[in-house]
Write an enzyme that holds these catalytic residues in place. Structure first.
Site, PDB file in Angstrom:
ATOM      1  N   HIS A   1      -4.508  -5.407  -1.257  1.00  0.00           N
ATOM      2  CA  HIS A   1      -5.553  -5.218  -0.241  1.00  0.00           C
ATOM      3  C   HIS A   1      -6.603  -6.324  -0.376  1.00  0.00           C
ATOM      4  CE1 HIS A   1      -3.659  -1.278  -0.758  1.00  0.00           C
ATOM      5  NE2 HIS A   1      -4.075  -0.983   0.461  1.00  0.00           N
TER       6      HIS A   1
ATOM      7  N   SER B   1       0.837  -1.190   0.000  1.00  0.00           N
ATOM      8  CA  SER B   1       0.000   0.000   0.000  1.00  0.00           C
ATOM      9  C   SER B   1       0.882   1.254   0.000  1.00  0.00           C
ATOM     10  CB  SER B   1      -0.958  -0.035   1.201  1.00  0.00           C
ATOM     11  OG  SER B   1      -1.960   0.951   1.074  1.00  0.00           O
TER      12      SER B   1
ATOM     13  N   GLU C   1      -1.475  -2.799  -8.084  1.00  0.00           N
ATOM     14  CA  GLU C   1      -2.658  -3.136  -7.286  1.00  0.00           C
ATOM     15  C   GLU C   1      -3.201  -1.838  -6.708  1.00  0.00           C
ATOM     16  OE1 GLU C   1      -3.184  -3.231  -3.592  1.00  0.00           O
ATOM     17  OE2 GLU C   1      -1.484  -1.852  -3.505  1.00  0.00           O
TER      18      GLU C   1
END
Length: 316
Positions: A284, A121, A220
């Site tokens: 995630h 992230s 992502e």
């Protein structure tokens, strides 16, 4: 914050890091956002798997949406790398704030003390910087709070510990319960680089931006509607970051309709003449599989395989 970059270095071959040994010491740092930590649970989790846990002071700090001040978070990062009794560094969580540390990182210190560094992230900013300026493999993988202590499915833990411990076979196993989709056929080798798509674009135009030449790009994201994913992919294209790719591996894009996402990926990436494979359970999602950033890999979109072409950790 002092800029410690002495010269723009872009490593074309990333070195393996020392494996996490049995009984090793894992440092927990919070380079991005804050989170409540159950210390007893975290310690028990590590002990049950044969590791020791050392929690750095910044984990207990909170400054708005950040886990402590920039100075505190940067100090913990440096001290965890510099301490030779630490065998691996795990991040508490992502969130916000990692890019604020980039121009203060002592990359020479990191080069002298390579070790597994794990997160995803917002931590993508640190992966991009470390692979570019310190030159060793890092790991896009689970974080302590949401993933390892969050009861995510067993492949999350197995993938991480096999990778860090040196037990990972060359072919990375992908759970059959989550089918992959070949967006564009083919097979290619290159360094695996990338991470969170929003963060890749956020550092574009800086000294820490993605070096996209001859790489297998991994992307992502989460909480981005389809039109924003479209905008981010267009940003990469207009910045020239898609021109010299070897392939693309698409991880989880949480919250986006899968069929609509696959149509967008076909539009944006399908005509590049390179293999594109989508649906890899990394990011995630649950499970959240570990990927070695900077490692030489082979992406086979026909056979739907990702294969390590180098050691990512080495045993002492």
């Amino acid at each position: 914050m002092t800029n410690r970059l002495t010269a723009p270095v872009s490593f074309k071959a990333h070195s393996a890091v020392p494996a996490l040994p049995a009984g090793g010491v894992v440092a927990l740092i919070a380079p991005a956002g804050p989170a409540e930590l159950d210390l007893n649970l975290a310690t028990q989790w590590m002990h049950a798997r044969g590791y020791q846990l050392r929690v750095y002071p910044g984990v207990w700090q909170r400054e708005g949406y950040l886990a402590g001040s920039d100075a505190e978070r940067l100090r913990d990062l440096h001290e965890a790398f510099a301490d030779d009794s630490i065998d691996a560094i795990f991040c508490l969580r992502g969130g916000y704030g990692s890019p604020r540390l980039l121009d203060g990182i002592d990359f020479e210190l990191l080069r002298r003390h390579p070790k597994p560094f794990v997160g995803y992230s917002d931590i993508t900013a640190l992966h991009l910087a470390i692979t570019r300026y310190a030159g060793f493999v890092t790991f896009h993988g689970p974080m302590v709070n949401a993933d390892l202590l969050g009861n995510k499915q067993p492949p999350t833990e197995t993938s991480l510990l096999r990778m860090l411990g040196g037990q990972q076979p060359p072919v990375l196993e992908h759970p059959a319960a989550w089918p992959l989709t070949t967006i564009a056929p083919g097979c290619a080798s290159g360094r695996l680089l990338g991470g969170n798509l929003s963060m890749i674009c956020a550092v574009m135009g800086t000294a820490f931006e993605l070096d996209s030449e001859d790489i297998i790009l991994f992307i992502e994201d989460v909480n981005e509607p389809l039109y924003r994913v479209d905008r981010l992919l267009t940003h990469l294209r207009l910045a020239g970051k898609l021109d010299r790719l070897r392939g693309v591996l698409v991880g989880d894009v949480a919250g986006v309709d899968v069929a609509a996402l696959e149509r967008l990926l076909t539009q944006e990436l399908g005509g590049l003449g390179i293999p594109v494979l989508a649906g890899w359970r990394s990011g995630h999602c649950d499970p959240n599989l570990t990927l070695p950033m900077g490692a030489q890999v082979r992406l086979d979109a026909d056979q739907q395989l990702l294969v390590l072409e180098q050691d990512v950790v080495v045993s002492a």
